[in-house]
Design a protein around this motif. Sequence first.
Motif, PDB file in Angstrom:
ATOM      1  N   ARG A  79       0.824  -1.208   0.000  1.00 39.08           N
ATOM      2  CA  ARG A  79       0.000   0.000   0.000  1.00 39.08           C
ATOM      3  C   ARG A  79       0.860   1.261   0.000  1.00 39.08           C
ATOM      4  NH1 ARG A  79      -3.294  -3.470   3.241  1.00 39.08           N
ATOM      5  NH2 ARG A  79      -2.246  -2.832   5.154  1.00 39.08           N
ATOM      6  N   ARG A  80       1.971   1.216   0.722  1.00 37.60           N
ATOM      7  CA  ARG A  80       2.873   2.364   0.729  1.00 37.60           C
ATOM      8  C   ARG A  80       3.512   2.559  -0.637  1.00 37.60           C
ATOM      9  NH1 ARG A  80       7.585   2.035   4.955  1.00 37.60           N
ATOM     10  NH2 ARG A  80       8.384   0.567   3.394  1.00 37.60           N
ATOM     11  N   ASP A  81       3.895   1.458  -1.291  1.00 37.46           N
ATOM     12  CA  ASP A  81       4.469   1.559  -2.630  1.00 37.46           C
ATOM     13  C   ASP A  81       3.498   2.243  -3.584  1.00 37.46           C
ATOM     14  OD1 ASP A  81       6.613   0.209  -1.623  1.00 37.46           O
ATOM     15  OD2 ASP A  81       6.192  -1.689  -2.623  1.00 37.46           O
ATOM     16  N   ILE A  82       2.237   1.847  -3.513  1.00 33.84           N
ATOM     17  CA  ILE A  82       1.225   2.412  -4.407  1.00 33.84           C
ATOM     18  C   ILE A  82       1.028   3.906  -4.129  1.00 33.84           C
ATOM     19  CG2 ILE A  82      -1.258   2.392  -4.880  1.00 33.84           C
ATOM     20  CD1 ILE A  82      -1.039  -0.715  -4.494  1.00 33.84           C
ATOM     21  N   ALA A  83       0.994   4.278  -2.843  1.00 31.73           N
ATOM     22  CA  ALA A  83       0.810   5.683  -2.490  1.00 31.73           C
ATOM     23  C   ALA A  83       1.975   6.533  -2.988  1.00 31.73           C
ATOM     24  CB  ALA A  83       0.656   5.826  -0.975  1.00 31.73           C
ATOM     25  N   VAL A  84       3.198   6.060  -2.770  1.00 30.53           N
ATOM     26  CA  VAL A  84       4.375   6.824  -3.196  1.00 30.53           C
ATOM     27  C   VAL A  84       4.427   6.927  -4.715  1.00 30.53           C
ATOM     28  CG1 VAL A  84       6.902   6.863  -3.236  1.00 30.53           C
ATOM     29  CG2 VAL A  84       5.702   6.288  -1.128  1.00 30.53           C
ATOM     30  N   ASN A  85       4.199   5.816  -5.402  1.00 28.39           N
ATOM     31  CA  ASN A  85       4.205   5.843  -6.865  1.00 28.39           C
ATOM     32  C   ASN A  85       3.110   6.748  -7.414  1.00 28.39           C
ATOM     33  OD1 ASN A  85       6.407   4.141  -7.429  1.00 28.39           O
ATOM     34  ND2 ASN A  85       5.163   2.310  -7.113  1.00 28.39           N
ATOM     35  N   GLY A  86       1.919   6.689  -6.805  1.00 27.03           N
ATOM     36  CA  GLY A  86       0.824   7.524  -7.271  1.00 27.03           C
ATOM     37  C   GLY A  86       1.106   9.003  -7.087  1.00 27.03           C
ATOM     38  N   LEU A  87       1.644   9.378  -5.920  1.00 27.16           N
ATOM     39  CA  LEU A  87       1.980  10.781  -5.669  1.00 27.16           C
ATOM     40  C   LEU A  87       3.106  11.248  -6.593  1.00 27.16           C
ATOM     41  CD1 LEU A  87       1.800  10.795  -1.763  1.00 27.16           C
ATOM     42  CD2 LEU A  87       0.249  11.954  -3.331  1.00 27.16           C
ATOM     43  N   GLY A  88       4.135  10.413  -6.739  1.00 25.32           N
ATOM     44  CA  GLY A  88       5.243  10.784  -7.626  1.00 25.32           C
ATOM     45  C   GLY A  88       4.802  10.902  -9.070  1.00 25.32           C
ATOM     46  N   LEU A  89       3.933   9.994  -9.492  1.00 23.09           N
ATOM     47  CA  LEU A  89       3.423  10.019 -10.860  1.00 23.09           C
ATOM     48  C   LEU A  89       2.580  11.265 -11.107  1.00 23.09           C
ATOM     49  CD1 LEU A  89       3.550   8.161 -13.348  1.00 23.09           C
ATOM     50  CD2 LEU A  89       1.399   7.157 -12.599  1.00 23.09           C
ATOM     51  N   THR A  90       1.759  11.631 -10.120  1.00 23.84           N
ATOM     52  CA  THR A  90       0.947  12.840 -10.249  1.00 23.84           C
ATOM     53  C   THR A  90       1.833  14.075 -10.378  1.00 23.84           C
ATOM     54  OG1 THR A  90      -0.784  11.814  -8.915  1.00 23.84           O
ATOM     55  CG2 THR A  90      -0.870  14.198  -9.178  1.00 23.84           C
ATOM     56  N   LEU A  91       2.837  14.174  -9.520  1.00 23.81           N
ATOM     57  CA  LEU A  91       3.750  15.314  -9.566  1.00 23.81           C
ATOM     58  C   LEU A  91       4.491  15.361 -10.891  1.00 23.81           C
ATOM     59  CD1 LEU A  91       5.190  17.677  -8.168  1.00 23.81           C
ATOM     60  CD2 LEU A  91       6.800  16.008  -7.209  1.00 23.81           C
ATOM     61  N   PHE A  92       4.984  14.220 -11.345  1.00 20.24           N
ATOM     62  CA  PHE A  92       5.742  14.150 -12.595  1.00 20.24           C
ATOM     63  C   PHE A  92       4.899  14.620 -13.777  1.00 20.24           C
ATOM     64  CE2 PHE A  92       6.939  11.039 -16.111  1.00 20.24           C
ATOM     65  CZ  PHE A  92       7.915  11.875 -16.645  1.00 20.24           C
ATOM     66  N   GLN A  93       3.679  14.119 -13.875  1.00 13.54           N
ATOM     67  CA  GLN A  93       2.844  14.425 -15.036  1.00 13.54           C
ATOM     68  C   GLN A  93       2.332  15.864 -15.039  1.00 13.54           C
ATOM     69  OE1 GLN A  93       0.482  11.013 -16.960  1.00 13.54           O
ATOM     70  NE2 GLN A  93       0.061  10.808 -14.792  1.00 13.54           N
ATOM     71  N   ILE A  94       1.761  16.289 -13.909  1.00 13.18           N
ATOM     72  CA  ILE A  94       1.130  17.602 -13.902  1.00 13.18           C
ATOM     73  C   ILE A  94       2.173  18.711 -13.972  1.00 13.18           C
ATOM     74  CG2 ILE A  94       1.001  17.941 -11.399  1.00 13.18           C
ATOM     75  CD1 ILE A  94      -1.686  18.723 -14.058  1.00 13.18           C
ATOM     76  N   ALA A  95       3.316  18.524 -13.304  1.00 16.24           N
ATOM     77  CA  ALA A  95       4.372  19.537 -13.372  1.00 16.24           C
ATOM     78  C   ALA A  95       4.954  19.608 -14.783  1.00 16.24           C
ATOM     79  CB  ALA A  95       5.478  19.220 -12.359  1.00 16.24           C
ATOM     80  N   TYR A  96       5.019  18.474 -15.475  1.00 15.66           N
ATOM     81  CA  TYR A  96       5.526  18.487 -16.847  1.00 15.66           C
ATOM     82  C   TYR A  96       4.597  19.266 -17.768  1.00 15.66           C
ATOM     83  CZ  TYR A  96       6.549  16.891 -21.547  1.00 15.66           C
ATOM     84  OH  TYR A  96       6.811  16.850 -22.894  1.00 15.66           O
ATOM     85  N   PHE A  97       3.300  19.021 -17.664  1.00 18.82           N
ATOM     86  CA  PHE A  97       2.354  19.755 -18.512  1.00 18.82           C
ATOM     87  C   PHE A  97       2.367  21.243 -18.189  1.00 18.82           C
ATOM     88  CE2 PHE A  97       0.114  15.591 -19.255  1.00 18.82           C
ATOM     89  CZ  PHE A  97       0.305  15.588 -20.619  1.00 18.82           C
ATOM     90  N   GLU A  98       2.547  21.590 -16.916  1.00 13.48           N
ATOM     91  CA  GLU A  98       2.655  22.998 -16.547  1.00 13.48           C
ATOM     92  C   GLU A  98       3.949  23.600 -17.102  1.00 13.48           C
ATOM     93  OE1 GLU A  98       0.558  24.949 -15.267  1.00 13.48           O
ATOM     94  OE2 GLU A  98      -0.964  23.654 -14.390  1.00 13.48           O
ATOM     95  N   ALA A  99       5.026  22.824 -17.132  1.00 17.10           N
ATOM     96  CA  ALA A  99       6.288  23.305 -17.701  1.00 17.10           C
ATOM     97  C   ALA A  99       6.139  23.569 -19.191  1.00 17.10           C
ATOM     98  CB  ALA A  99       7.398  22.281 -17.457  1.00 17.10           C
ATOM     99  N   VAL A 100       5.455  22.654 -19.881  1.00 18.04           N
ATOM    100  CA  VAL A 100       5.216  22.852 -21.312  1.00 18.04           C
ATOM    101  C   VAL A 100       4.371  24.096 -21.540  1.00 18.04           C
ATOM    102  CG1 VAL A 100       4.060  21.870 -23.329  1.00 18.04           C
ATOM    103  CG2 VAL A 100       5.497  20.423 -21.884  1.00 18.04           C
TER     104      VAL A 100
END
Length: 327
Positions: A79-100
């Motif tokens: 469950r911790r793995d899923i939470a960390v991956n989900g949060l990291g994935l959200t940050l990675f994707q949304i920050a990238y689109f904002e950078a673009v």
Amino acid sequence: MSRPLSAGRGLLYLLLSAASWGTAGAAAALLYGSSGLGPVALTFWRSAGGSALLLVALAVRRRGPAGRPSSRPRTPHARRDIAVNGLGLTLFQIAYFEAVHGTGLAVGTVVTLGAAPVLVALGARLLLREPLGAAGAAAVLGALAGLAVLLLGGTSGGATAVRAGGVAWALLSAAGYACITLYGRRSSARAAGRTDALTTTLHSFLVCAVLLLPFAAAEGLWPNPHGLGRTLLVLLYLAAVPTALGYALYFTGVTVVRATTAAVIALIEPVSATALAVTTLGEHLSLATAAGSAVLLLAVTALAITETRLAVRSRGAVQAAELIAGR
């Protein structure tokens, strides 16, 4: 009993995932002009659509032979793995689109993927005690040099605008990518949880979709009715190939490949995006872009060779130890 994944197959999975990610930018570019979807809404539909496809894949697989891993996280570690991956994935994707959005596609992609190997290399050295080595350091420097050539070369239509706000979002996106890469490598050392790549990808994107839903609704959740069929087709591709398939391959490959190597292999993404732009969108390939892409490919190839040699050496050491123990 299934055979453990080899380093060679792990490298192949990472290469395929990075190449698939390179098509996501072109898909997003097609959607931004006509669909009316903003970056947050697009990321939400990508995550929600990928989750739906992965649910179907898991349902089909459960009808197959017995002994498949469970699709439910049964341990605190899982469950911790899923939470960390989900949060990291959200940050990675949304920050990238904002950078673009803030500094353009070229600069946003180059800064994000240029900073990611540096952050991962530092994190792997500090947190995972992974030795970088002379070959790895040279490959990282070569990859950064290739990215610098791509950035300084600009776009074929004129000079590339570099804006501080967009660059800051790109660095934040790189931090999110480094998080899921390092954590994925670290968690692979644990046998607890036994969640496989499909399950990890599914739950990570479910976390991402839930987190983004209220922000996507505020931005504008539904696409324009005009050209809706074309919008749905592109969204389906975005959810299937660079999301469900691409990240499933990534979460599989990162468990057997060093974190620094995984980060540099991800630099294939801007190369594949450039190739797609030239072959399908009619963009002209400048000399700087060609040179930078060539240096990137050489750096990735050097790291792949180094990783394979390390895997062979490690496997030989294990076999020798088993022979000695058997005597």
